[in-house]
Design an enzyme around this catalytic site. Sequence first.
Site, short mmCIF file in Angstrom:
data_model
loop_
_atom_site.label_atom_id
_atom_site.label_comp_id
_atom_site.label_asym_id
_atom_site.label_seq_id
_atom_site.Cartn_x
_atom_site.Cartn_y
_atom_site.Cartn_z
N ARG A 40 0.81 -1.21 0.00
CA ARG A 40 0.00 0.00 0.00
C ARG A 40 0.86 1.27 0.00
O ARG A 40 0.49 2.27 0.63
CB ARG A 40 -0.97 0.01 1.18
CG ARG A 40 -2.43 -0.05 0.65
CD ARG A 40 -3.45 -0.06 1.73
NE ARG A 40 -3.50 -1.36 2.35
CZ ARG A 40 -4.00 -1.60 3.55
NH1 ARG A 40 -4.48 -0.63 4.28
NH2 ARG A 40 -4.03 -2.81 4.05
N ARG A 44 -3.52 6.30 0.85
CA ARG A 44 -4.12 7.53 1.36
C ARG A 44 -3.21 8.33 2.29
O ARG A 44 -3.50 9.47 2.63
CB ARG A 44 -5.44 7.21 2.08
CG ARG A 44 -6.57 6.87 1.13
CD ARG A 44 -7.81 6.40 1.86
NE ARG A 44 -7.59 5.11 2.50
CZ ARG A 44 -8.47 4.53 3.33
NH1 ARG A 44 -9.59 5.15 3.65
NH2 ARG A 44 -8.21 3.35 3.86
N ARG A 53 -7.35 11.03 -6.20
CA ARG A 53 -8.54 10.18 -6.01
C ARG A 53 -9.80 11.00 -5.73
O ARG A 53 -10.91 10.49 -5.84
CB ARG A 53 -8.29 9.23 -4.82
CG ARG A 53 -7.40 8.05 -5.13
CD ARG A 53 -8.19 6.81 -5.53
NE ARG A 53 -9.18 6.43 -4.52
CZ ARG A 53 -10.49 6.63 -4.63
NH1 ARG A 53 -10.98 7.22 -5.70
NH2 ARG A 53 -11.31 6.26 -3.68
N ASP A 89 -6.86 -3.39 -7.17
CA ASP A 89 -7.51 -3.97 -5.99
C ASP A 89 -7.73 -5.45 -6.21
O ASP A 89 -7.95 -5.88 -7.35
CB ASP A 89 -8.85 -3.27 -5.75
CG ASP A 89 -9.38 -3.57 -4.35
OD1 ASP A 89 -10.14 -4.55 -4.19
OD2 ASP A 89 -9.00 -2.86 -3.40
N TYR A 167 -14.50 -12.77 0.91
CA TYR A 167 -15.15 -11.49 0.61
C TYR A 167 -16.49 -11.71 -0.10
O TYR A 167 -17.48 -11.03 0.18
CB TYR A 167 -14.26 -10.62 -0.30
CG TYR A 167 -13.31 -9.72 0.45
CD1 TYR A 167 -13.78 -8.67 1.23
CD2 TYR A 167 -11.93 -9.90 0.36
CE1 TYR A 167 -12.91 -7.82 1.91
CE2 TYR A 167 -11.04 -9.06 1.04
CZ TYR A 167 -11.55 -8.02 1.80
OH TYR A 167 -10.68 -7.19 2.47
#
Length: 370
Positions: A40, A44, A53, A89, A167
Amino acid sequence: LDNPYHFLSRPKDFPQLLNDTFLRAARGEDTEHVPVWCMRQAGRYLPEFRKTREGRDFFDTCRSPEACCELTLQPLRRFPFDAAIIFSDILVIPQALGMNVQMVAGKGPTFPEPLKEPEDLQQLQAKVDVSKELDYVFKAITLTRHKIEGKVPLIGFSGAPWTLMSYMIEGGGSNTHSKAKRWLYRHPEASHMLLKMLTDVIVQYLLGQVAAGAQALQVFESHAGILGPVEFKEFSLPYLRDIARRVKDKLKEAGEDIPMIVFAKDAHYALEDLSQSHYEVVGLDWTIDPQSARERTGGKVSLQGNMDPCALYAPKERISQIVKKMLEGFGKKGYIANLGHGLYPDMDPENVGAFVDAVHQHSKQMGAQI
């Protein structure tokens, strides 16, 4: 192209690779310094990431090769990382199988209609044309290979079958994964059917990434730790091995050799098995002692990891000490420094820089000792 795996017929006009430290370490060869990257690293915690983004749907961003390329390159402008990982992703695979996945602010990935019972498997697309459905990822990789100008290798990745399955059944993140685990105990045949379906798509997807320009591949079994050793051996490990074996066999036919990394988070009990699963590198989370990981994997593989991401909240001097101790535990050879999980959004970019610098400085001072 009907067959996206005719690598040799592809024009190889990518800029020449200038720093192959990461690839050498993955193969267990000697390096000047220990290579480092962060899971990552395009995330962010970077203000420029948030700006790019802003106001855009998450998966729309994933479908834009230009946006993915820009996000992948941002951390390289700030830090001397030794590798980049394509921004994407793991849930693009369930989408390719026909499931609806949304990124909900404050909640994370959400499946409005998760799989509930085995008959729901019939709703999934039986035959996935990966080169059509996931074409945007391949385009992002090719564009990034050009724009990265050979600075560092580019890593492609995929989620692993069990993690994706969990998921798809949970409908999002979960603490217990009890809905997905219920399938393993109650519907083992249907579970294997779904895992096999996912494995087939993942193999095509990873091969497509290499054809597009990926120079290494990582498989994320993020939910390994929710399984016990028995379930892991039945519902995760065989598929992880199958993926590596099938990808390697196909690449060999094309005269390609791409290092592969398996990261099974919290699967301490499986270290020995993972080190004999056709992957060159085993990624570790922070709950594993570096020296014991070395002993248990018996020099069969390179290791990647495993600083606690939360160590980045420490002052810079402390980060440097933690890194030094970590490097001493792993030794210099066959080692790629990383975190034991991804970076968190509230982390200070300056401290990420301190982590990268500490890895480079301390490992250079270690000289050639093993």
